[in-house]
Design a protein around this motif. Structure first.
Motif, PDB file in Angstrom:
ATOM      1  N   SER A   6       0.847  -1.160  -0.026  1.00  0.00           N
ATOM      2  CA  SER A   6       0.103   0.013   0.123  1.00  0.00           C
ATOM      3  C   SER A   6       0.958   1.296  -0.109  1.00  0.00           C
ATOM      4  N   LEU A   7       0.446   2.122  -0.648  1.00  0.00           N
ATOM      5  CA  LEU A   7       1.201   3.405  -0.768  1.00  0.00           C
ATOM      6  C   LEU A   7       0.300   4.739  -0.502  1.00  0.00           C
ATOM      7  N   HIS A   8       1.003   5.460   0.045  1.00  0.00           N
ATOM      8  CA  HIS A   8       0.466   7.041   0.414  1.00  0.00           C
ATOM      9  C   HIS A   8       1.056   7.937  -0.344  1.00  0.00           C
ATOM     10  N   LEU A   9       0.500   8.404  -1.593  1.00  0.00           N
ATOM     11  CA  LEU A   9       1.220   9.283  -2.184  1.00  0.00           C
ATOM     12  C   LEU A   9       0.541  10.579  -2.513  1.00  0.00           C
ATOM     13  N   ARG A  10       1.536  11.751  -2.662  1.00  0.00           N
ATOM     14  CA  ARG A  10       1.018  12.948  -2.995  1.00  0.00           C
ATOM     15  C   ARG A  10       0.245  13.040  -4.381  1.00  0.00           C
ATOM     16  N   ARG A  11      -0.741  13.988  -4.399  1.00  0.00           N
ATOM     17  CA  ARG A  11      -1.420  14.272  -5.615  1.00  0.00           C
ATOM     18  C   ARG A  11      -0.460  14.998  -6.593  1.00  0.00           C
ATOM     19  N   GLU A  12       0.518  14.321  -7.251  1.00  0.00           N
ATOM     20  CA  GLU A  12       1.507  15.062  -7.908  1.00  0.00           C
ATOM     21  C   GLU A  12       1.354  14.080  -9.239  1.00  0.00           C
ATOM     22  N   ALA A  13       1.703  14.513 -10.505  1.00  0.00           N
ATOM     23  CA  ALA A  13       2.142  13.601 -11.566  1.00  0.00           C
ATOM     24  C   ALA A  13       3.173  12.653 -11.507  1.00  0.00           C
ATOM     25  N   ALA A  14       4.249  13.178 -10.914  1.00  0.00           N
ATOM     26  CA  ALA A  14       5.311  12.233 -10.847  1.00  0.00           C
ATOM     27  C   ALA A  14       4.919  10.927  -9.990  1.00  0.00           C
ATOM     28  N   SER A  15       3.769  11.108  -8.979  1.00  0.00           N
ATOM     29  CA  SER A  15       3.486   9.765  -8.474  1.00  0.00           C
ATOM     30  C   SER A  15       2.793   8.633  -9.163  1.00  0.00           C
ATOM     31  N   VAL A  16       2.338   8.932 -10.238  1.00  0.00           N
ATOM     32  CA  VAL A  16       1.870   7.813 -11.163  1.00  0.00           C
ATOM     33  C   VAL A  16       2.587   6.949 -11.748  1.00  0.00           C
ATOM     34  N   PRO A  17       3.969   7.416 -12.309  1.00  0.00           N
ATOM     35  CA  PRO A  17       4.679   6.449 -12.941  1.00  0.00           C
ATOM     36  C   PRO A  17       5.520   5.426 -11.732  1.00  0.00           C
ATOM     37  N   ALA A  19       3.735   4.372  -8.903  1.00  0.00           N
ATOM     38  CA  ALA A  19       3.060   3.365  -8.522  1.00  0.00           C
ATOM     39  C   ALA A  19       3.267   2.311  -9.630  1.00  0.00           C
ATOM     40  N   ARG A  20       3.246   2.726 -10.806  1.00  0.00           N
ATOM     41  CA  ARG A  20       3.243   1.745 -11.932  1.00  0.00           C
ATOM     42  C   ARG A  20       4.425   1.041 -12.034  1.00  0.00           C
ATOM     43  N   ARG A  21       5.749   1.818 -11.657  1.00  0.00           N
ATOM     44  CA  ARG A  21       6.830   0.788 -11.844  1.00  0.00           C
ATOM     45  C   ARG A  21       6.928  -0.146 -10.560  1.00  0.00           C
ATOM     46  N   LEU A  22       6.243   0.219  -9.470  1.00  0.00           N
ATOM     47  CA  LEU A  22       6.387  -0.636  -8.217  1.00  0.00           C
ATOM     48  C   LEU A  22       5.359  -1.781  -8.491  1.00  0.00           C
ATOM     49  N   LEU A  23       4.298  -1.684  -9.300  1.00  0.00           N
ATOM     50  CA  LEU A  23       3.382  -2.706  -9.591  1.00  0.00           C
ATOM     51  C   LEU A  23       4.069  -3.710 -10.770  1.00  0.00           C
ATOM     52  N   LEU A  24       4.748  -2.984 -11.803  1.00  0.00           N
ATOM     53  CA  LEU A  24       5.022  -3.921 -12.700  1.00  0.00           C
ATOM     54  C   LEU A  24       6.508  -4.755 -11.974  1.00  0.00           C
ATOM     55  N   GLY A  25       7.230  -4.087 -11.290  1.00  0.00           N
ATOM     56  CA  GLY A  25       8.445  -4.782 -10.448  1.00  0.00           C
ATOM     57  C   GLY A  25       7.805  -5.995  -9.895  1.00  0.00           C
ATOM     58  N   THR A  26       6.767  -5.590  -9.156  1.00  0.00           N
ATOM     59  CA  THR A  26       6.195  -6.818  -8.194  1.00  0.00           C
ATOM     60  C   THR A  26       5.702  -8.053  -8.890  1.00  0.00           C
ATOM     61  N   MET A  27       5.076  -7.615 -10.254  1.00  0.00           N
ATOM     62  CA  MET A  27       4.731  -8.562 -10.887  1.00  0.00           C
ATOM     63  C   MET A  27       5.549  -9.368 -11.704  1.00  0.00           C
ATOM     64  N   ALA A  66      -3.383  13.928  -0.943  1.00  0.00           N
ATOM     65  CA  ALA A  66      -3.008  12.645  -1.159  1.00  0.00           C
ATOM     66  C   ALA A  66      -3.980  11.553  -1.596  1.00  0.00           C
ATOM     67  N   TYR A  67      -3.313  10.553  -2.027  1.00  0.00           N
ATOM     68  CA  TYR A  67      -4.387   9.478  -2.445  1.00  0.00           C
ATOM     69  C   TYR A  67      -3.431   8.104  -2.009  1.00  0.00           C
ATOM     70  N   ARG A  68      -4.338   7.085  -2.003  1.00  0.00           N
ATOM     71  CA  ARG A  68      -3.871   5.753  -1.469  1.00  0.00           C
ATOM     72  C   ARG A  68      -3.992   4.712  -2.775  1.00  0.00           C
ATOM     73  N   VAL A  69      -2.806   3.903  -2.839  1.00  0.00           N
ATOM     74  CA  VAL A  69      -2.906   2.966  -3.791  1.00  0.00           C
ATOM     75  C   VAL A  69      -2.658   1.520  -3.253  1.00  0.00           C
ATOM     76  N   CYS A  78      -5.246 -10.382  -9.113  1.00  0.00           N
ATOM     77  CA  CYS A  78      -4.619  -9.353  -8.762  1.00  0.00           C
ATOM     78  C   CYS A  78      -5.731  -8.216  -8.425  1.00  0.00           C
ATOM     79  N   ARG A  79      -5.632  -7.448  -7.339  1.00  0.00           N
ATOM     80  CA  ARG A  79      -6.822  -6.592  -7.282  1.00  0.00           C
ATOM     81  C   ARG A  79      -6.052  -5.362  -6.598  1.00  0.00           C
ATOM     82  N   ILE A  80      -6.408  -4.380  -7.397  1.00  0.00           N
ATOM     83  CA  ILE A  80      -5.823  -2.922  -7.078  1.00  0.00           C
ATOM     84  C   ILE A  80      -6.971  -2.030  -6.559  1.00  0.00           C
ATOM     85  N   GLU A  81      -6.800  -1.164  -5.546  1.00  0.00           N
ATOM     86  CA  GLU A  81      -7.629  -0.112  -5.260  1.00  0.00           C
ATOM     87  C   GLU A  81      -6.693   1.126  -4.972  1.00  0.00           C
ATOM     88  N   VAL A  82      -7.432   2.212  -5.735  1.00  0.00           N
ATOM     89  CA  VAL A  82      -6.939   3.759  -5.770  1.00  0.00           C
ATOM     90  C   VAL A  82      -7.839   4.594  -5.116  1.00  0.00           C
TER      91      VAL A  82
END
Length: 158
Positions: A6-17, A19-27, A66-69, A78-82
């Motif tokens: 689970s990530l707690h991210l700032r609402r900034e455009a840089a947070s999107v990649p 989260a994506r990279r963490l998911l891709l690395g995990t998978m 902020a938002y949470r992933v 795999c279940r993802i919640e934003v």
């Protein structure tokens, strides 16, 4: 075996990649088929972009900054919640088109619109999508997909 984060991210455009990279690395580490990983990473990017753009007033400070992933790889799914803490979706106005799918009452984007297709894309990439609109308290986009595994995957469920 199951994996979740689970990530707690700032609402900034840089947070999107991020989260994506963490998911891709995990998978990739787990041995998930790259096509499934890619579909889920695109869906996650769309959900995060929506949270960044619509998740609250960037100038007000506080929780809406902020938002949470959260991602769960459990068994064959795999279940993802934003989740954001913004105003939620506005109620549809009189005469607005109703979109079928994840968001009851959401307007259909115009053919020439430059945005507004993120939830439609998530619906196409995931097996199941649920959007919880909490007016005044944010939106939760939850989606899942049945996993396929690479040959010899370390964490494959038999």
């Amino acid at each position: 075996m199951s994996i979740w984060w689970s990530l707690h991210l700032r609402r900034e455009a840089a947070s999107v990649p991020l989260a994506r990279r963490l998911l891709l690395g995990t998978m990739e580490t787990a041995g998930v088929d790259p096509d499934v990983s890619y579909d889920l990473s695109v869906a996650l990017s769309e959900a995060c972009a929506n949270a960044v753009e619509h998740g609250g007033d960037l100038h007000s400070g506080g929780a809406s900054q902020a938002y949470r992933v959260t991602a769960y790889l459990d068994g064959e799914k795999c279940r993802i919640e934003v989740a954001d803490s913004g105003p939620g979706f506005p109620a549809p106005g009189p005469g607005s088109a109703v979109r079928r799918g994840a968001v009851p009452g959401a307007a259909v984007p115009a053919v020439t619109a430059e945005s507004g297709r993120g939830l439609c894309l998530i619906e196409q990439l995931a097996d199941h999508v649920q959007v919880s609109n909490r007016p005044g308290h944010g939106v939760v986009v939850c989606f899942d997909k049945i996993l396929k595994w690479r040959e010899g995957a370390l964490l494959r469920v038999s």
